[in-house]
Design an enzyme around this catalytic site. Structure first.
Site, short mmCIF file in Angstrom:
data_model
loop_
_atom_site.label_atom_id
_atom_site.label_comp_id
_atom_site.label_asym_id
_atom_site.label_seq_id
_atom_site.Cartn_x
_atom_site.Cartn_y
_atom_site.Cartn_z
N GLY A 19 -9.41 18.42 -2.15
CA GLY A 19 -10.84 18.59 -1.94
C GLY A 19 -11.55 17.34 -1.50
O GLY A 19 -12.78 17.26 -1.57
N HIS B 50 -1.52 -1.45 2.04
CA HIS B 50 -2.09 -0.20 1.53
C HIS B 50 -1.00 0.51 0.74
O HIS B 50 0.18 0.53 1.13
CB HIS B 50 -2.54 0.69 2.70
CG HIS B 50 -2.65 2.14 2.34
ND1 HIS B 50 -1.64 3.05 2.57
CD2 HIS B 50 -3.64 2.83 1.73
CE1 HIS B 50 -2.01 4.23 2.15
NE2 HIS B 50 -3.21 4.14 1.63
N HIS C 179 10.44 -4.08 3.85
CA HIS C 179 11.25 -2.87 3.98
C HIS C 179 12.43 -2.88 3.01
O HIS C 179 12.85 -1.82 2.54
CB HIS C 179 11.71 -2.68 5.42
CG HIS C 179 10.65 -2.07 6.29
ND1 HIS C 179 10.50 -0.71 6.43
CD2 HIS C 179 9.67 -2.63 7.03
CE1 HIS C 179 9.48 -0.45 7.23
NE2 HIS C 179 8.97 -1.60 7.62
N ASN D 9 -0.53 4.16 -1.99
CA ASN D 9 -1.03 5.19 -2.89
C ASN D 9 0.13 6.00 -3.44
O ASN D 9 1.16 6.16 -2.78
CB ASN D 9 -2.07 6.09 -2.22
CG ASN D 9 -1.46 6.97 -1.15
OD1 ASN D 9 -0.87 8.00 -1.43
ND2 ASN D 9 -1.62 6.56 0.11
N VAL D 10 -0.02 6.44 -4.66
CA VAL D 10 0.92 7.37 -5.29
C VAL D 10 0.10 8.43 -6.00
O VAL D 10 -0.94 8.12 -6.59
CB VAL D 10 1.87 6.66 -6.29
CG1 VAL D 10 2.89 5.81 -5.55
CG2 VAL D 10 1.11 5.80 -7.29
N ARG D 11 0.53 9.67 -5.94
CA ARG D 11 -0.28 10.73 -6.50
C ARG D 11 0.58 11.93 -6.89
O ARG D 11 1.69 12.11 -6.40
CB ARG D 11 -1.36 11.18 -5.52
CG ARG D 11 -0.83 11.93 -4.29
CD ARG D 11 -0.72 11.06 -3.08
NE ARG D 11 -0.28 11.80 -1.90
CZ ARG D 11 0.03 11.24 -0.74
NH1 ARG D 11 -0.06 9.93 -0.60
NH2 ARG D 11 0.44 11.97 0.27
N HIS E 23 -7.28 -6.59 1.37
CA HIS E 23 -7.61 -7.29 2.61
C HIS E 23 -7.62 -8.79 2.31
O HIS E 23 -8.51 -9.28 1.62
CB HIS E 23 -8.97 -6.86 3.13
CG HIS E 23 -9.03 -5.44 3.58
ND1 HIS E 23 -8.39 -4.99 4.73
CD2 HIS E 23 -9.63 -4.35 3.03
CE1 HIS E 23 -8.62 -3.69 4.87
NE2 HIS E 23 -9.35 -3.28 3.86
N HIS F 222 -4.43 8.13 19.77
CA HIS F 222 -5.23 7.99 20.99
C HIS F 222 -4.99 6.64 21.67
O HIS F 222 -5.38 6.45 22.82
CB HIS F 222 -6.72 8.15 20.67
CG HIS F 222 -7.26 7.15 19.70
ND1 HIS F 222 -6.80 7.05 18.41
CD2 HIS F 222 -8.21 6.20 19.84
CE1 HIS F 222 -7.46 6.09 17.79
NE2 HIS F 222 -8.32 5.55 18.63
#
Length: 327
Positions: A275, A119, A162, A121-123, A109, A192
């Site tokens: 989990g 943001h 990009h 993430n890699v997993r 931020h 929404h």
């Protein structure tokens, strides 16, 4: 979103993936900390014994820095005795298998409203069935992505980000970028409000189409694209003059970011399959936000242009064909 076939084991060790992820976390924190002028602090954690999951992680954090008002970059590695049902919906042959999940997740931020939030993430998730045709064999699948959330839009920033995403994926398969971009546009969307969270990027889940080694290579290049895609934008925008109006709009848009995280993102595919990922919740929250249910900027303002020109799915790289300089 479709699920890639994950039933074919391949030669890859969890230690190899762990070493890469820890190195990725370190390289990102080193580069961003140097740009910020303040080093990331380190907080190591471990899950208490007796819970559903075992494991540990390392959270790196900057607060009140020169570039980042708050920035977190976390590594986590958890293990469980049986895959959650959400992880075996498309792979019943792995039901009940012991599993391991590990990854790096970050949210930066910025202080200056002209620098976008990012943001990434890699997993990797792996399971080793104890019975059935795959008994004793480890099956792996991968996920990740990164997206850009600007407060004030700039076409050259969008094109550059990009382009970095496409460059990362092109050596593996040119079809991956449009596929992963579409997934990103569909996922990072406030249903929404019928409103994208930002300008997108790439997002992929349950990916194993190139085998364990090939899919791991996609993950590595995706993670490596973060500094190439976001840091040049941060450098060229961080000293742009701003005032109370821009900070107020930044705080308002941060409220939308929180809204997305709390309403939608706590149930991410990765969170359901591993989990939960409660360690990342506080890290991902902006330092200051304003929440207003309904508000619209005045027509013709830079704030209004964010909505009309940027917060909608676009083929940003088509601008390069028209001569825009995205580098």
């Amino acid at each position: 979103m479709t699920t890639d076939d994950t039933t074919q084991p391949d030669a890859l060790s969890n230690a190899e993936v762990r070493a890469y992820l820890l190195g990725l976390q370190q390289s990102i924190c080193d580069a961003v900390g140097a740009e910020d002028g303040q080093a990331f602090i380190t907080d190591a954690w471990e899950r208490p014994p007796g819970g559903k999951l075992a494991g540990a992680g390392i959270t790196r954090l900057i607060e009140n820095g020169g570039l980042l008002e708050r920035g977190g970059c976390a590594f986590s590695q958890v293990r469980g005795t049986a895959l959650p049902p959400s992880a075996t919906q498309h792979r019943p042959e792995l039901a009940g298998a012991p599993f391991e999940a590990m990854g790096v997740s970050l949210v930066f931020h910025p202080r200056n409203p002209y620098v976008p939030t990012v943001h990434m993430n890699v997993r990797m998730l792996s399971a080793t069935p104890t019975e059935g045709p795959l008994a004793g064999q480890t099956v792996r699948w991968f996920g990740g992505g990164m997206d850009l959330t600007p407060y004030y839009g700039f076409e050259d920033d969008a094109v550059h980000f990009h382009q970095a995403c496409r460059d990362a994926l092109a050596p593996h398969d040119p079809a991956l970028y449009p596929r992963f971009k579409t997934w990103c546009d569909e996922y990072f969307f406030l249903k929404h409000r019928n409103e994208p969270r930002g300008i997108g990027g790439i997002f992929f889940g349950d990916f194993s189409a190139l085998g364990a080694q090939g899919s791991f290579a996609v993950l590595k290049d995706g993670g490596g694209a973060l500094l190439k895609g976001w840091l040049p934008i941060a450098r060229r925008r961080r000293d742009t003059p701003y005032g109370e109006r821009e900070r107020d709009f930044q705080a308002y848009r941060r409220g939308r970011y929180v809204e997305f995280n709390l309403v939608w993102d706590r149930g991410t595919l990765f969170g359901l399959q591993s989990g939960g990922r409660t360690e990342s919740i506080l890290m991902s929250m902006p330092p200051q936000v304003t929440w207003r249910y309904q508000w619209a900027p005045e027509p013709g303002t830079p704030e209004a242009r964010l909505y009309s020109d940027f917060l909608r799915p676009r083929d940003w790289l088509a601008l390069t064909d028209a001569g825009a300089d995205g580098r």
